[in-house]
Scaffold this motif. Structure first.
Motif, PDB file in Angstrom:
ATOM      1  N   ALA A 179      15.941 -12.807  21.186  1.00  0.00           N
ATOM      2  CA  ALA A 179      16.038 -14.029  20.380  1.00  0.00           C
ATOM      3  C   ALA A 179      14.743 -14.832  20.473  1.00  0.00           C
ATOM      4  O   ALA A 179      14.272 -15.385  19.474  1.00  0.00           O
ATOM      5  N   LEU A 180      14.159 -14.873  21.655  1.00  0.00           N
ATOM      6  CA  LEU A 180      12.894 -15.580  21.836  1.00  0.00           C
ATOM      7  C   LEU A 180      11.785 -14.939  21.001  1.00  0.00           C
ATOM      8  O   LEU A 180      11.002 -15.636  20.349  1.00  0.00           O
ATOM      9  N   LEU A 181      11.743 -13.609  20.971  1.00  0.00           N
ATOM     10  CA  LEU A 181      10.744 -12.920  20.147  1.00  0.00           C
ATOM     11  C   LEU A 181      10.959 -13.185  18.657  1.00  0.00           C
ATOM     12  O   LEU A 181       9.997 -13.378  17.910  1.00  0.00           O
TER      13      LEU A 181
ATOM     14  N   TRP B  68      13.363 -24.552  15.560  1.00  0.00           N
ATOM     15  CA  TRP B  68      12.649 -23.557  16.334  1.00  0.00           C
ATOM     16  C   TRP B  68      12.434 -24.039  17.770  1.00  0.00           C
ATOM     17  O   TRP B  68      12.625 -23.276  18.712  1.00  0.00           O
ATOM     18  N   ILE B  69      12.061 -25.295  17.927  1.00  0.00           N
ATOM     19  CA  ILE B  69      11.841 -25.855  19.268  1.00  0.00           C
ATOM     20  C   ILE B  69      13.130 -25.811  20.078  1.00  0.00           C
ATOM     21  O   ILE B  69      13.147 -25.375  21.235  1.00  0.00           O
TER      22      ILE B  69
ATOM     23  N   ALA C 270       8.443 -14.977  15.998  1.00  0.00           N
ATOM     24  CA  ALA C 270       8.109 -14.433  14.665  1.00  0.00           C
ATOM     25  C   ALA C 270       8.448 -15.452  13.578  1.00  0.00           C
ATOM     26  O   ALA C 270       7.706 -15.591  12.599  1.00  0.00           O
ATOM     27  N   ALA C 271       9.553 -16.170  13.751  1.00  0.00           N
ATOM     28  CA  ALA C 271       9.927 -17.204  12.777  1.00  0.00           C
ATOM     29  C   ALA C 271       8.913 -18.347  12.784  1.00  0.00           C
ATOM     30  O   ALA C 271       8.672 -18.964  11.741  1.00  0.00           O
ATOM     31  N   ALA C 272       8.310 -18.615  13.936  1.00  0.00           N
ATOM     32  CA  ALA C 272       7.283 -19.660  13.992  1.00  0.00           C
ATOM     33  C   ALA C 272       6.071 -19.277  13.163  1.00  0.00           C
ATOM     34  O   ALA C 272       5.475 -20.121  12.495  1.00  0.00           O
ATOM     35  N   VAL C 273       5.727 -18.002  13.181  1.00  0.00           N
ATOM     36  CA  VAL C 273       4.608 -17.540  12.352  1.00  0.00           C
ATOM     37  C   VAL C 273       4.948 -17.734  10.876  1.00  0.00           C
ATOM     38  O   VAL C 273       4.114 -18.180  10.087  1.00  0.00           O
ATOM     39  N   VAL C 274       6.197 -17.425  10.517  1.00  0.00           N
ATOM     40  CA  VAL C 274       6.628 -17.612   9.127  1.00  0.00           C
ATOM     41  C   VAL C 274       6.586 -19.085   8.753  1.00  0.00           C
ATOM     42  O   VAL C 274       6.155 -19.451   7.654  1.00  0.00           O
ATOM     43  N   VAL C 275       7.019 -19.960   9.657  1.00  0.00           N
ATOM     44  CA  VAL C 275       6.982 -21.404   9.390  1.00  0.00           C
ATOM     45  C   VAL C 275       5.542 -21.866   9.199  1.00  0.00           C
ATOM     46  O   VAL C 275       5.245 -22.650   8.297  1.00  0.00           O
ATOM     47  N   LEU C 276       4.649 -21.370  10.027  1.00  0.00           N
ATOM     48  CA  LEU C 276       3.240 -21.758   9.880  1.00  0.00           C
ATOM     49  C   LEU C 276       2.657 -21.264   8.565  1.00  0.00           C
ATOM     50  O   LEU C 276       1.882 -21.975   7.919  1.00  0.00           O
ATOM     51  N   LEU C 277       3.044 -20.056   8.160  1.00  0.00           N
ATOM     52  CA  LEU C 277       2.532 -19.533   6.894  1.00  0.00           C
ATOM     53  C   LEU C 277       3.179 -20.208   5.691  1.00  0.00           C
ATOM     54  O   LEU C 277       2.587 -20.268   4.620  1.00  0.00           O
ATOM     55  N   ALA C 278       4.411 -20.707   5.865  1.00  0.00           N
ATOM     56  CA  ALA C 278       5.106 -21.349   4.755  1.00  0.00           C
ATOM     57  C   ALA C 278       4.843 -22.846   4.683  1.00  0.00           C
ATOM     58  O   ALA C 278       5.299 -23.504   3.752  1.00  0.00           O
ATOM     59  N   SER C 279       4.129 -23.373   5.662  1.00  0.00           N
ATOM     60  CA  SER C 279       3.824 -24.805   5.601  1.00  0.00           C
ATOM     61  C   SER C 279       2.943 -25.082   4.389  1.00  0.00           C
ATOM     62  O   SER C 279       2.275 -24.205   3.860  1.00  0.00           O
TER      63      SER C 279
END
Length: 118
Positions: free
Chosen positions: A44-46, A13-14, A50-59
């Protein structure tokens, strides 16, 4: 693999966000011709955000709290991996299109510059 997935997702993501920002900056060099690749890179940035939110929720720590409101089949590790991989795949495809478009605009700009110098 359960603990490694969010770390790898965060790393890609980074890199994706940085490359999307670079693509937006490069498409600004082409003024009006760079509007379409700039929109692709911003989209793509948006998607990466959104994928970052999913990563945070899936942590691992957040998934315990989120799992209460999700059906049992959505709390599996296979679903989590898919939820992280699919938005990232879409964002990387958009970023690749923006990069190819920027590349073709850069090649034509170099040709015009070389022709003007002669």
């Amino acid at each position: 693999m359960e603990r490694l997935t969010p770390i790898l997702a965060a790393a890609q993501w980074i890199v994706g966000v940085l490359l999307a920002l670079v693509a937006v900056g490069r498409s600004r060099r082409h003024a009006r011709a760079g509007v379409a690749p700039r929109l692709l890179a911003r989209l793509a940035l948006l998607v990466f955000i959104a994928a970052a939110v999913v990563v945070l929720l899936a942590s691992t720590t957040a998934s315990r709290f989120v799992a209460r409101w999700l059906p049992a089949e959505l709390a599996s590790s296979r679903w989590r991996l898919g939820a992280i991989a699919e938005p990232s795949l879409i964002a990387w495809a958009l970023l690749a299109l923006a990069g190819i478009w920027n590349w073709s605009l850069g090649v034509s700009l170099r040709r015009r510059t070389a022709a003007a110098e002669l």
